[in-house]
Design an enzyme around this catalytic site. Structure first.
Site, PDB file in Angstrom:
ATOM      1  N   HIS A  37     -55.770 -25.380  56.941  1.00 21.11           N
ATOM      2  CA  HIS A  37     -54.636 -24.523  56.584  1.00 21.11           C
ATOM      3  C   HIS A  37     -55.089 -23.082  56.351  1.00 21.11           C
ATOM      4  CE1 HIS A  37     -53.097 -28.544  55.101  1.00 21.11           C
ATOM      5  NE2 HIS A  37     -52.101 -28.153  55.874  1.00 21.11           N
ATOM      6  N   VAL A 176     -59.562 -27.640  63.084  1.00 21.52           N
ATOM      7  CA  VAL A 176     -60.799 -27.533  62.305  1.00 21.52           C
ATOM      8  C   VAL A 176     -61.311 -28.954  62.033  1.00 21.52           C
ATOM      9  CG1 VAL A 176     -61.855 -26.707  60.169  1.00 21.52           C
ATOM     10  CG2 VAL A 176     -60.038 -25.372  61.272  1.00 21.52           C
ATOM     11  N   ARG A 187     -54.049 -36.299  55.072  1.00 24.96           N
ATOM     12  CA  ARG A 187     -54.057 -37.757  54.952  1.00 24.96           C
ATOM     13  C   ARG A 187     -55.467 -38.344  54.936  1.00 24.96           C
ATOM     14  NH1 ARG A 187     -48.956 -37.262  57.810  1.00 24.96           N
ATOM     15  NH2 ARG A 187     -47.333 -38.328  56.632  1.00 24.96           N
TER      16      ARG A 187
END
Length: 282
Positions: A37, A176, A187
């Site tokens: 992120h 990534v 998850r």
């Protein structure tokens, strides 16, 4: 970093930025942020003057029996990571703020949404398309940044943006990975230590399929079958493993040159997805 949970505050902030001539980027997330992120944020900052990020665990993209209630929520840690990264605005809406009391409209991208993950998760991509459409209407960014790990989601959103003439550029960012090859995912936190040792084999199966395609030794169906057997022997329960055309995610044949290999499989109770691009153009 400005933090808000209301649409009106987002619109007021964006209006101020626009009046100052700023170029605006947007990164939608469901929180529980990891390096992947933050890579999206980093790329957004390279291309825009202001960066807005959303954190919203969207109930409409979870099916019956899926992990909406259990999905990891780490708001305090996420805020700190985004503040440290220099994000300008964090939007943390409630379900009520996003959908109101009587929402009836659903955005559905036909065909694309019913393939692969859509076949085993009915309605999932309708939920994704609807919430992303809403976010793009709220933020009205110049550029939106999405990870390539969920390649089908990226394709659905790009198609929606094109079909609805939404004035935003959707820019993908490379997946990534851990040093093992395992794609970073919120998850992954569900995986046991033993499952974490096995999980990189999903990417290894994708790499083997890519190598087989580039060597031209086998038909795609044979490569898919070999991958499924490999994953089953490793302890996965494969959902699909498919060599597809990039443009429409339909099954590829030997005449296609721009390919993506898509895979989804359960390891224990955790559903993992991944993909790898392949070009056979010479």
């Amino acid at each position: 970093m400005q933090v808000t949970d209301t649409i009106i505050n987002v619109r007021n902030a964006v209006k101020t930025w626009r009046m100052a001539g700023a170029r605006i980027a947007f990164v939608p997330t469901m929180g529980n942020l990891h390096i992947g992120h933050l890579k999206l944020v980093e790329e957004a900052q390279k291309s825009a003057d202001r960066v807005a990020v959303s954190i919203f665990v969207n109930p409409t993209q979870f099916g019956v029996g899926e992990d909406f209630e259990a999905y990891p929520r780490t708001e305090a840690e996420d805020k700190q990571k985004l503040d440290d990264a220099g994000v300008d605005l964090l939007f943390l809406p409630s379900v009520g703020e996003m959908y109101g009391n009587d929402a009836k409209t659903v955005v559905s991208v036909k065909n694309l949404s019913n393939l692969h993950c859509g076949a085993s998760r009915p309605g999932h991509f309708d939920g994704v398309a609807t919430v992303v459409c809403k976010f793009l209407n709220i933020v009205q960014p110049d550029i939106g940044f999405l990870g390539q790990k969920d390649f089908q989601q990226l394709a659905v959103i790009r198609k929606m943006v094109n079909d609805l003439n939404i004035p935003v550029e959707i820019r993908p960012v490379e997946t990534v990975r851990e040093s093992s090859g395992l794609a970073l995912s919120s998850r992954n936190g569900y995986l046991s230590p033993e499952e974490l040792r096995v999980a990189p084999k999903l990417y290894q199966a994708l790499c083997a399929a890519r190598d087989g395609i580039l060597m031209g030794k086998k038909g795609y169906s044979a490569l898919e079958d070999e991958a499924v057997i490999y994953l089953q022997e490793a302890g996965f329960v494969p959902d699909y493993f498919s060599v597809c055309r990039v443009g429409d995610l339909l099954k590829a044949d030997k005449q296609d040159t721009d390919l993506v290999v898509l895979a989804a499989a359960k390891l224990g109770r955790t559903r993992l997805i991944d993909n790898i691009r392949v070009s056979t153009a010479r």
